[in-house]
Design an enzyme around this catalytic site. Structure first.
Site, PDB file in Angstrom:
ATOM      1  N   LYS A  11      -7.363  -4.481  -3.547  1.00 25.66           N
ATOM      2  CA  LYS A  11      -6.157  -3.930  -2.915  1.00 25.66           C
ATOM      3  C   LYS A  11      -4.962  -4.873  -3.041  1.00 25.66           C
ATOM      4  CE  LYS A  11      -8.739  -0.910   0.183  1.00 25.66           C
ATOM      5  NZ  LYS A  11      -8.837  -0.328   1.539  1.00 25.66           N
ATOM      6  N   TYR A  51      -6.504   9.077  -1.927  1.00 30.30           N
ATOM      7  CA  TYR A  51      -6.975   9.083  -0.536  1.00 30.30           C
ATOM      8  C   TYR A  51      -6.791  10.443   0.138  1.00 30.30           C
ATOM      9  CZ  TYR A  51      -7.871   4.043  -0.488  1.00 30.30           C
ATOM     10  OH  TYR A  51      -8.390   2.788  -0.727  1.00 30.30           O
ATOM     11  N   ARG A 104     -15.562  -8.395   2.030  1.00 29.79           N
ATOM     12  CA  ARG A 104     -14.516  -8.070   3.016  1.00 29.79           C
ATOM     13  C   ARG A 104     -14.400  -9.143   4.091  1.00 29.79           C
ATOM     14  NH1 ARG A 104     -15.515  -1.508   3.178  1.00 29.79           N
ATOM     15  NH2 ARG A 104     -13.705  -0.958   1.881  1.00 29.79           N
ATOM     16  N   ASN A 114      -8.388  -4.542   3.749  1.00 25.57           N
ATOM     17  CA  ASN A 114      -9.780  -5.016   3.735  1.00 25.57           C
ATOM     18  C   ASN A 114     -10.237  -5.392   2.321  1.00 25.57           C
ATOM     19  OD1 ASN A 114      -9.880  -2.428   2.777  1.00 25.57           O
ATOM     20  ND2 ASN A 114     -11.395  -1.663   4.233  1.00 25.57           N
ATOM     21  N   HIS A 117     -11.768  -1.594  -2.269  1.00 22.95           N
ATOM     22  CA  HIS A 117     -12.333  -0.255  -2.107  1.00 22.95           C
ATOM     23  C   HIS A 117     -13.656  -0.205  -2.853  1.00 22.95           C
ATOM     24  CE1 HIS A 117     -12.826   4.110  -2.378  1.00 22.95           C
ATOM     25  NE2 HIS A 117     -13.082   3.921  -3.666  1.00 22.95           N
ATOM     26  N   GLU A 128     -13.708   9.236  -8.943  1.00 27.11           N
ATOM     27  CA  GLU A 128     -12.749   8.121  -8.879  1.00 27.11           C
ATOM     28  C   GLU A 128     -12.649   7.394 -10.213  1.00 27.11           C
ATOM     29  OE1 GLU A 128     -13.557   7.388  -4.097  1.00 27.11           O
ATOM     30  OE2 GLU A 128     -14.116   5.825  -5.533  1.00 27.11           O
TER      31      GLU A 128
HETATM   32  P1  ATP Z   1     -12.850   2.395   1.047  1.00 24.65           P
HETATM   33  O1  ATP Z   1     -12.902   3.899   0.890  1.00 24.65           O
HETATM   34  O2  ATP Z   1     -11.459   1.814   0.852  1.00 24.65           O
HETATM   35  O3  ATP Z   1     -13.882   1.676   0.239  1.00 24.65           O
HETATM   36  P2  ATP Z   1     -14.335   2.657   3.454  1.00 24.65           P
HETATM   37  O4  ATP Z   1     -15.121   3.693   2.724  1.00 24.65           O
HETATM   38  O5  ATP Z   1     -15.070   1.511   4.086  1.00 24.65           O
HETATM   39  O6  ATP Z   1     -13.228   2.029   2.539  1.00 24.65           O
HETATM   40  P3  ATP Z   1     -12.858   4.814   4.606  1.00 24.65           P
HETATM   41  O7  ATP Z   1     -13.271   5.419   5.896  1.00 24.65           O
HETATM   42  O8  ATP Z   1     -13.116   5.558   3.342  1.00 24.65           O
HETATM   43  O9  ATP Z   1     -13.469   3.347   4.561  1.00 24.65           O
HETATM   44  O10 ATP Z   1     -11.300   4.512   4.708  1.00 24.65           O
HETATM   45  C1  ATP Z   1     -10.533   4.288   3.544  1.00 24.65           C
HETATM   46  C2  ATP Z   1      -9.587   3.145   3.797  1.00 24.65           C
HETATM   47  O11 ATP Z   1      -8.685   3.550   4.839  1.00 24.65           O
HETATM   48  C3  ATP Z   1     -10.247   1.862   4.301  1.00 24.65           C
HETATM   49  O12 ATP Z   1     -10.666   1.008   3.282  1.00 24.65           O
HETATM   50  C4  ATP Z   1      -9.150   1.235   5.095  1.00 24.65           C
HETATM   51  O13 ATP Z   1      -8.277   0.495   4.260  1.00 24.65           O
HETATM   52  C5  ATP Z   1      -8.382   2.419   5.658  1.00 24.65           C
HETATM   53  N1  ATP Z   1      -8.800   2.709   7.020  1.00 24.65           N
HETATM   54  C6  ATP Z   1      -9.959   3.273   7.426  1.00 24.65           C
HETATM   55  N2  ATP Z   1     -10.016   3.378   8.770  1.00 24.65           N
HETATM   56  C7  ATP Z   1      -8.837   2.849   9.215  1.00 24.65           C
HETATM   57  C8  ATP Z   1      -8.264   2.653  10.509  1.00 24.65           C
HETATM   58  N3  ATP Z   1      -8.919   3.023  11.619  1.00 24.65           N
HETATM   59  N4  ATP Z   1      -7.045   2.072  10.584  1.00 24.65           N
HETATM   60  C9  ATP Z   1      -6.376   1.704   9.465  1.00 24.65           C
HETATM   61  N5  ATP Z   1      -6.850   1.859   8.227  1.00 24.65           N
HETATM   62  C10 ATP Z   1      -8.061   2.414   8.094  1.00 24.65           C
HETATM   63 MG    MG Z   2     -14.243   5.291   1.658  1.00 23.89          MG
END
Ligand code: ATP
Ligand code: MG
Length: 141
Positions: A11, A51, A104, A114, A117, A128
Site C-alpha cells: 500500500k 474495493y 502487518r 496496514n 493487501h 484481482e
Molecule cells: P485486504 O483486503 O486489504 O487484504 P483484509 O481482507 O484484511 O484486507 P478487508 O475487510 O477486506 O480486510 O478490508 C479491506 C481494507 O479496508 C483493509 O485492508 C483496510 O485497509 C481497510 N479497512 C477494513 N476495515 C477497516 C476499518 N474498520 N477502518 C478503516 N479501514 C478499514
Molecule cells: Mg479483503
C-alpha cells in the site's frame, strides 16, 4: 493454477516509508514466487473498482483516498495454497492484533494503513490478478 496464486498490493504509505524492498524480501523468504509485478499509482476509479465490495462500508471513501495517495506495488504470488499461506504471513487486518513476525505487525501503522493487501479467496485471487495483469505480463514456467 487454481489455488496456487494470490494477489498482493504493497500500500502507498508502506511504499512511501521505504518498506517495498523489505516486504518483498519477506515474501521471497516465505517461499512465494513472484510471477508478475508492477509499480503504479491507482486512479480513483481503479481504487473504487478494486474495493467495490466495500462500497457501503463507512471507511470506503478514506480507503480509496489512501490507496490513491501514492504508488503501490502490485504482484501475483505463487505458492501451494497461496491465499491462505499469504494471509497467514501478513496477519489480520488490524496491525495491532497481528502476531509478532507478521508483515502487518512489522510494517503496518493502522487498520487502514496496514501495509499490504492479500486476496481472501481463490476466486478473488483470479479476479484481482486479472484486474492488474494481462497474460503477457505473467512469467509461468
Ligand atoms: P485486504 O483486503 O486489504 O487484504 P483484509 O481482507 O484484511 O484486507 P478487508 O475487510 O477486506 O480486510 O478490508 C479491506 C481494507 O479496508 C483493509 O485492508 C483496510 O485497509 C481497510 N479497512 C477494513 N476495515 C477497516 C476499518 N474498520 N477502518 C478503516 N479501514 C478499514
Ligand atoms: Mg479483503
Amino acid at each position: 493454477m487454481t489455488g496456487n496464486i494470490t494477489l498482493t498490493m504493497i500500500k502507498p504509505l508502506a511504499v512511501k516509508q521505504g518498506f517495498a524492498g523489505p516486504i518483498l524480501a519477506r515474501i521471497n523468504d516465505a517461499g512465494f514466487r513472484i510471477i508478475a509485478m508492477k509499480y503504479m499509482r491507482l486512479s480513483e476509479a481503479q481504487a473504487k473498482a478494486f474495493y467495490d465490495v466495500h462500497r457501503e462500508r463507512p471507511f470506503y471513501q478514506d480507503l480509496v483516498k489512501s490507496m490513491t495517495s501514492g504508488p503501490i506495488v502490485a504482484a501475483i504470488l505463487e505458492k501451494e495454497n497461496a491465499v491462505e499461506a499469504y494471509r497467514a504471513l501478513i496477519g489480520p487486518t488490524d496491525p495491532a492484533k497481528a502476531p509478532e513476525g507478521s508483515i502487518r505487525r512489522q510494517f503496518g501503522v493502522s487498520i487502514e494503513a496496514n501495509a499490504v493487501h492479500g486476496s481472501d479467496s481463490d476466486e478473488n485471487a483470479i479476479i484481482e490478478s486479472n484486474f492488474f495483469f494481462s497474460q503477457l505480463e505473467r512469467f509461468i514456467d
